[in-house]
Structure formats: structure tokens, C-alpha cells
Scaffold this motif. Structure first.
Motif, PDB file in Angstrom:
ATOM      1  N   HIS A 121     -10.278  -5.348   0.118  1.00  0.00           N
ATOM      2  CA  HIS A 121      -9.196  -4.543   0.676  1.00  0.00           C
ATOM      3  C   HIS A 121      -7.894  -4.775  -0.090  1.00  0.00           C
ATOM      4  CE1 HIS A 121      -7.043  -2.195   3.585  1.00  0.00           C
ATOM      5  NE2 HIS A 121      -6.288  -3.218   3.973  1.00  0.00           N
ATOM      6  N   ARG A 122      -7.579  -6.024  -0.428  1.00  0.00           N
ATOM      7  CA  ARG A 122      -6.362  -6.324  -1.192  1.00  0.00           C
ATOM      8  C   ARG A 122      -6.436  -5.738  -2.606  1.00  0.00           C
ATOM      9  NH1 ARG A 122      -5.165 -12.462  -1.360  1.00  0.00           N
ATOM     10  NH2 ARG A 122      -3.307 -11.703  -2.455  1.00  0.00           N
ATOM     11  N   VAL A 123      -7.606  -5.813  -3.221  1.00  0.00           N
ATOM     12  CA  VAL A 123      -7.777  -5.225  -4.553  1.00  0.00           C
ATOM     13  C   VAL A 123      -7.551  -3.717  -4.489  1.00  0.00           C
ATOM     14  CG1 VAL A 123      -9.491  -4.679  -6.332  1.00  0.00           C
ATOM     15  CG2 VAL A 123      -9.265  -7.021  -5.495  1.00  0.00           C
ATOM     16  N   ARG A 124      -8.144  -3.070  -3.474  1.00  0.00           N
ATOM     17  CA  ARG A 124      -7.980  -1.618  -3.320  1.00  0.00           C
ATOM     18  C   ARG A 124      -6.502  -1.261  -3.132  1.00  0.00           C
ATOM     19  NH1 ARG A 124     -11.383   2.010  -4.745  1.00  0.00           N
ATOM     20  NH2 ARG A 124     -13.092   1.107  -3.533  1.00  0.00           N
ATOM     21  N   ASN A 125      -5.796  -2.031  -2.306  1.00  0.00           N
ATOM     22  CA  ASN A 125      -4.376  -1.760  -2.084  1.00  0.00           C
ATOM     23  C   ASN A 125      -3.561  -1.915  -3.364  1.00  0.00           C
ATOM     24  OD1 ASN A 125      -4.761  -1.188   0.606  1.00  0.00           O
ATOM     25  ND2 ASN A 125      -4.076  -3.189   1.347  1.00  0.00           N
ATOM     26  N   GLU A 129      -1.374   0.994  -5.246  1.00  0.00           N
ATOM     27  CA  GLU A 129       0.050   0.839  -5.572  1.00  0.00           C
ATOM     28  C   GLU A 129       0.372   1.336  -6.973  1.00  0.00           C
ATOM     29  OE1 GLU A 129       0.845  -3.270  -5.094  1.00  0.00           O
ATOM     30  OE2 GLU A 129       0.721  -3.242  -2.901  1.00  0.00           O
ATOM     31  N   VAL A 130      -0.568   1.145  -7.911  1.00  0.00           N
ATOM     32  CA  VAL A 130      -0.303   1.520  -9.305  1.00  0.00           C
ATOM     33  C   VAL A 130      -0.965   2.845  -9.682  1.00  0.00           C
ATOM     34  CG1 VAL A 130       0.048  -0.865 -10.037  1.00  0.00           C
ATOM     35  CG2 VAL A 130      -2.261   0.117 -10.136  1.00  0.00           C
ATOM     36  N   GLY A 131      -1.483   3.568  -8.679  1.00  0.00           N
ATOM     37  CA  GLY A 131      -2.034   4.899  -8.923  1.00  0.00           C
ATOM     38  C   GLY A 131      -3.406   4.925  -9.560  1.00  0.00           C
ATOM     39  N   LEU A 132      -4.184   3.856  -9.371  1.00  0.00           N
ATOM     40  CA  LEU A 132      -5.523   3.802  -9.963  1.00  0.00           C
ATOM     41  C   LEU A 132      -6.634   4.007  -8.933  1.00  0.00           C
ATOM     42  CD1 LEU A 132      -5.116   0.868 -12.513  1.00  0.00           C
ATOM     43  CD2 LEU A 132      -5.396   3.301 -13.030  1.00  0.00           C
ATOM     44  N   SER A 133      -6.279   4.207  -7.677  1.00  0.00           N
ATOM     45  CA  SER A 133      -7.276   4.450  -6.648  1.00  0.00           C
ATOM     46  C   SER A 133      -6.727   5.422  -5.616  1.00  0.00           C
ATOM     47  CB  SER A 133      -7.677   3.144  -5.960  1.00  0.00           C
ATOM     48  OG  SER A 133      -8.605   3.401  -4.915  1.00  0.00           O
ATOM     49  N   TYR A 134      -7.570   6.361  -5.208  1.00  0.00           N
ATOM     50  CA  TYR A 134      -7.220   7.329  -4.178  1.00  0.00           C
ATOM     51  C   TYR A 134      -8.180   7.224  -3.000  1.00  0.00           C
ATOM     52  CZ  TYR A 134      -4.501   9.146  -8.053  1.00  0.00           C
ATOM     53  OH  TYR A 134      -3.623   9.257  -9.106  1.00  0.00           O
ATOM     54  N   CYS A 135      -8.896   6.112  -2.945  1.00  0.00           N
ATOM     55  CA  CYS A 135      -9.882   5.875  -1.895  1.00  0.00           C
ATOM     56  C   CYS A 135      -9.198   5.224  -0.691  1.00  0.00           C
ATOM     57  CB  CYS A 135     -11.000   4.976  -2.428  1.00  0.00           C
ATOM     58  SG  CYS A 135     -12.213   4.477  -1.212  1.00  0.00           S
ATOM     59  N   SER A 188     -16.670  -8.754  11.752  1.00  0.00           N
ATOM     60  CA  SER A 188     -15.334  -9.344  11.771  1.00  0.00           C
ATOM     61  C   SER A 188     -14.663  -9.372  10.404  1.00  0.00           C
ATOM     62  CB  SER A 188     -15.394 -10.764  12.340  1.00  0.00           C
ATOM     63  OG  SER A 188     -16.216 -11.594  11.531  1.00  0.00           O
ATOM     64  N   ASP A 189     -15.415  -9.178   9.326  1.00  0.00           N
ATOM     65  CA  ASP A 189     -14.849  -9.257   7.976  1.00  0.00           C
ATOM     66  C   ASP A 189     -15.352  -8.068   7.150  1.00  0.00           C
ATOM     67  OD1 ASP A 189     -13.403 -10.353   5.803  1.00  0.00           O
ATOM     68  OD2 ASP A 189     -15.216 -11.306   5.044  1.00  0.00           O
ATOM     69  N   TYR A 190     -15.076  -6.866   7.625  1.00  0.00           N
ATOM     70  CA  TYR A 190     -15.578  -5.657   6.960  1.00  0.00           C
ATOM     71  C   TYR A 190     -14.440  -4.741   6.546  1.00  0.00           C
ATOM     72  CZ  TYR A 190     -20.630  -5.934   6.955  1.00  0.00           C
ATOM     73  OH  TYR A 190     -21.927  -6.263   6.640  1.00  0.00           O
ATOM     74  N   VAL A 191     -14.775  -3.847   5.610  1.00  0.00           N
ATOM     75  CA  VAL A 191     -13.846  -2.835   5.137  1.00  0.00           C
ATOM     76  C   VAL A 191     -14.483  -1.463   5.333  1.00  0.00           C
ATOM     77  CG1 VAL A 191     -12.659  -1.895   3.110  1.00  0.00           C
ATOM     78  CG2 VAL A 191     -12.774  -4.358   3.435  1.00  0.00           C
ATOM     79  N   MET A 192     -13.702  -0.533   5.810  1.00  0.00           N
ATOM     80  CA  MET A 192     -14.114   0.855   5.967  1.00  0.00           C
ATOM     81  C   MET A 192     -13.465   1.647   4.843  1.00  0.00           C
ATOM     82  SD  MET A 192     -13.494   3.005   9.454  1.00  0.00           S
ATOM     83  CE  MET A 192     -14.191   4.623   9.771  1.00  0.00           C
ATOM     84  N   GLU A 193     -14.286   2.381   4.055  1.00  0.00           N
ATOM     85  CA  GLU A 193     -13.748   3.111   2.914  1.00  0.00           C
ATOM     86  C   GLU A 193     -14.260   4.546   2.899  1.00  0.00           C
ATOM     87  OE1 GLU A 193     -12.966  -0.323  -0.480  1.00  0.00           O
ATOM     88  OE2 GLU A 193     -14.649   1.072  -0.728  1.00  0.00           O
ATOM     89  N   THR A 194     -13.460   5.409   2.309  1.00  0.00           N
ATOM     90  CA  THR A 194     -13.880   6.787   2.084  1.00  0.00           C
ATOM     91  C   THR A 194     -15.116   6.808   1.204  1.00  0.00           C
ATOM     92  OG1 THR A 194     -11.550   7.439   2.114  1.00  0.00           O
ATOM     93  CG2 THR A 194     -13.121   9.040   1.235  1.00  0.00           C
ATOM     94  N   GLY A 273     -14.306  14.591 -12.565  1.00  0.00           N
ATOM     95  CA  GLY A 273     -14.057  13.709 -13.695  1.00  0.00           C
ATOM     96  C   GLY A 273     -13.171  12.522 -13.383  1.00  0.00           C
ATOM     97  N   ARG A 274     -12.669  12.428 -12.139  1.00  0.00           N
ATOM     98  CA  ARG A 274     -11.846  11.282 -11.770  1.00  0.00           C
ATOM     99  C   ARG A 274     -12.705  10.029 -11.679  1.00  0.00           C
ATOM    100  NH1 ARG A 274     -10.566  12.193  -6.628  1.00  0.00           N
ATOM    101  NH2 ARG A 274     -11.406  10.290  -5.715  1.00  0.00           N
ATOM    102  N   ILE A 275     -12.172   8.907 -12.147  1.00  0.00           N
ATOM    103  CA  ILE A 275     -12.883   7.629 -12.081  1.00  0.00           C
ATOM    104  C   ILE A 275     -12.310   6.824 -10.929  1.00  0.00           C
ATOM    105  CG2 ILE A 275     -13.537   5.544 -13.325  1.00  0.00           C
ATOM    106  CD1 ILE A 275     -13.000   7.049 -15.936  1.00  0.00           C
ATOM    107  N   GLU A 276     -13.187   6.287 -10.090  1.00  0.00           N
ATOM    108  CA  GLU A 276     -12.755   5.516  -8.923  1.00  0.00           C
ATOM    109  C   GLU A 276     -13.489   4.187  -8.903  1.00  0.00           C
ATOM    110  OE1 GLU A 276     -10.402   4.637  -6.240  1.00  0.00           O
ATOM    111  OE2 GLU A 276     -10.463   6.829  -6.159  1.00  0.00           O
TER     112      GLU A 276
END
Length: 400
Positions: A121-125, A129-135, A188-194, A273-276
Motif C-alpha cells: 500500500h505504501r509503495v502504491r501511494n 504521488e509521482v504519477g506512475l500509478s493510477y490504480c 487484518s493485513d490486506y490491500v484492496m486494489e482496482t 498501452g499504459r504500464i501499471e
């Protein structure tokens, strides 16, 4: 932002004199074998693990009874040795490697670095912040919380452990029924993602002093349960696609503060063509990835990193691809229980790796519980995939 362990002055010192002494923690013998031709490798491991090693490839073998007991590590008097870098190619021991780096002021990743990189979750955030993820990503702790977020995420979405390893516990949720039937007791230690619709690849990289290089891009094959049933290398990509992925990997590593080491990063390329990013690791890919790379490049990413740090040189030419493709595919259990029958076809054209035997208990049905794997190499990737799938269909597994 992740900071490399040593000060800029210490890193500059190593940039002049190169790395010659690398300390590793436990981990696969074949990985260290790839590193040993370039630097002196020493290892800290348990006695049982030491008995599996090719001892001649190590300068020092430090044996402890319990790797979780840092008092034992301190008795090794590591400050009496001149190690340039400490690393673990296994996620299970990267926190220990970082603690050694912090305690003895050896170059490597810090404990804070590892905690950050293992927190999806911290990595995704950070990438957001730097525009490399839209998930979209959200830490969750219960089914009730997940239900309250469905309107924001919509179906399908992904649930995965925030600090998971190797795809363990990852689920694609397509409906409310899937959520109600979820077989994970502790959320208790999960992440929900698109859910990101596209083609999934993994990328093997090696870096030193902030310079990043891609050795291989792998085409991943997954089943409906998100289990990685196989992969084939190299992925069939255009030169433009390969260059775009390489540029993205440089951006990812820079954003996360990764300056040296090897990397295994899973990505999805959408139809537009977007890379995620899916997730990234500071290790070589598992699933016999080192063997597959040697089959097609005659080296692996750890060898490339060893060559780079030993001579502190820039990379002007990556290892040549020999024109063949290499693939490995897995058989997973369909239910929990005890394996009562395992019949495997006898075929010398493919290497078979048996992971579980009759009598073994299957506790889960995901990437951590491969029953067997088959690996092969061919100049025709479609023929290779077809033949491997045909052989795997002949495997008989019964679980009682």
C-alpha cells in the motif's frame, strides 16, 4: 522515499574500489553460484542449509542455529571482516540482511527500506504521488470494511496481503458471492486494489549506483484464481514495447530509491498501452527463473549484477538472446487434503520438478503449493506451450 543505506561518501568509495566481498543470508545455492565468479561470496545460514551448499563457492560460511536470534549473529564478529555489501536474494531474510547492514554499517538496504518495499500500500501511494500509478488502493482489515468500499472500487477488484510473498493469498473478487465465499480467515493485513485489465509480464532488472538495466521480460500465464500457472521467456514484444518497459522500470526504481541489487517486478500493460505496477521485489524471480534465463541468455540477472559491481562498469551491451524460448508450467492442487496419488508421464524432452509427494498435506491452493513443474526449451514458443500443456494434462493428482 527509500534511501540507500550508506552515506554518499561511502557509496562513492565503493564506486572507486568496486565491490569484492558480498555477504548473503541463507537463500538458494544456485543464485549464489551465479554471483561467485565475480565477487567473493560469504553466507550466514543454518547448519541444515549449509549441508545443501556447494561449499567451495563461498569464502566464509557462518553457521547459526536460529537466524531469528540476532544474539547468534552478533557472536559471529562480522565487524572483523571487510564486507562491501550485505544482501538476501530471499524475501524471508531481507529484514535480517538489513539489520546486519544497519548494525555493522555495511552497504545494503536499511530496515526502513525493507519495511517500505514490503508494504504494497505504501509503495502504491508513493508511485501515485509521482504519477506512475493510477490504480486505486486501500488498506482493509475485514469483510465489513471491504463491503463498505465496493461502491468506490466496483467489481472486479483484487485482494492481496499487504506484506505477502510470491502471490500467496491473492484473490480476484468478481462478485458479492465471491466475497462471501472468500476462504481467507484473517483479513487484518490486506490491500484492496482496482483490477487492471491487460497483459501481465514480469521484468528482471539489475542495478548499481542508480543505473538500471533490464535483462529479461517474461510473459506470465495465470489461471482464473490468479495463480501463476506458468511463464515463458523472453516475452514476444516489439522493440518499442521493450524500450517503454525499460524506461518505466528506471522510473519505478528511481521513485522507490532502489540504487543497487537485482529486481523482479510484475507489471500489467493495458490495452491502451499504459504500464501499471502490480508489485516489485529486490530479488530474482522465483519459479526457476534463473534456469530459464540461462537457457536463453547463458546467464541470469544475478550474474549480470555481479559482473557490474565487480568492475563498476557501465553496461553497453546486454547478453545476447540465443533465439530459443524457455518455459515452465505448474500443477496446483484443486482442494485441500492429503495427496493419495501422483502419476507423472515419463518424458525426457521436459524436465520435471516434483514439489510434493504422495502423503504430503496440501493446506492451501495457491502459488505456495505447486505439486510439480515441467520445464522445456524450443525455438517455437507456441509449440513449446502446447507441448507443455499437453504433458501437464496427463498428470494425475488425487487428494483425499
Amino acid at each position: 522515499n527509500v534511501s540507500f543505506h550508506d552515506s554518499d561518501a561511502k557509496i562513492m568509495f565503493h564506486s572507486i574500489y568496486c565491490f569484492s566481498q558480498v555477504l548473503v543470508i541463507q537463500g538458494a545455492d544456485y543464485t549464489h553460484q551465479s554471483l561467485a565468479p565475480y565477487v567473493d561470496v560469504s553466507i550466514i545460514c543454518t547448519k541444515a542449509h549449509a549441508e545443501t551448499l556447494a561449499a567451495k563457492q563461498y569464502r566464509h560460511i557462518f553457521i547459526v542455529d536460529d537466524l531469528a536470534d540476532f544474539d547468534e549473529i552478533e557472536k559471529l564478529n562480522l565487524d572483523d571482516f571487510s564486507f562491501d555489501f550485505v544482501y538476501s536474494f530471499s524475501e524471508s531474510y531481507q529484514q535480517l540482511a538489513a539489520k546486519i547492514a544497519d548494525t555493522y554499517e555495511i552497504a545494503g538496504f536499511t530496515e526502513d527500506d525493507i519495511r517500505f518495499l514490503n508494504d504494497k500500500h505504501r509503495v502504491r501511494n508513493r508511485l501515485d504521488e509521482v504519477g506512475l500509478s493510477y490504480c486505486k488502493s486501500q488498506s482493509v482489515h475485514s469483510k465489513q470494511q471491504i463491503l463498505s468500499l465496493i461502491s468506490a472500487f466496483n467489481y472486479p477488484f483484487i485482494l492481496k496481503p499487504d506484506h505477502g510473498i510470491g502471490g500467496h493469498g491473492v484473490r480476484k473478487i468478481n462478485s458479492l458471492q465471491d466475497l462471501q465465499d472468500l476462504d481467507i480467515e484473517d483479513l487484518s493485513d490486506y490491500v484492496m486494489e482496482t483490477f487492471i485489465d491487460g497483459t501481465e509480464y514480469s521484468v528482471e532488472t539489475f542495478s548499481n549506483l542508480g543505473q538500471h538495466h533490464v535483462l529479461n521480460v517474461t510473459e506470465k500465464i495465470k489461471d482464473s484464481n490468479m495463480n501463476e500457472v506458468g511463464h515463458i521467456i523472453p516475452a514476444r514484444l516489439t522493440a518499442d514495447e521493450t524500450q517503454r518497459i525499460a524506461a518505466y522500470m528506471t522510473q519505478i526504481n528511481d521513485a522507490l530509491g532502489i540504487k543497487s541489487g537485482v529486481g523482479h517486478t510484475e507489471i500489467i500493460v493495458t490495452k491502451s498501452g499504459r504500464i501499471e505496477l502490480v508489485e516489485t521485489h529486490i530479488r530474482m524471480g522465483g519459479g526457476m527463473m534463473g534456469v530459464l534465463m540461462n537457457n536463453v541468455y547463458h546467464c541470469d540477472v544475478v550474474a549480470c549484477w555481479g559482473d557490474l559491481i565487480a568492475d563498476n562498469k557501465s553496461v553497453s551491451h546486454l547478453p545476447d538472446w540465443n533465439g530459443s524460448y524457455s518455459s515452465i508450467m505448474s500443477v496446483f492442487p484443486t482442494k485441500r487434503g492429503v495427496i493419495t496419488r501422483l502419476d507423472v508421464p515419463n518424458d525426457d524432452s521436459f524436465k520435471t520438478i516434483i514439489r510434493k509427494q504422495v502423503g504430503d498435506t496440501v493446506d492451501d491452493i495457491d502459488n505456495q503449493n505447486r505439486i510439480l513443474q515441467m520445464m522445456g526449451t524450443d525455438t517455437d514458443p507456441d509449440r513449446l506451450k502446447m507441448n507443455l500443456l499437453h504433458r501437464l494434462k496427463q498428470v494425475i493428482v488425487e487428494i483425499g
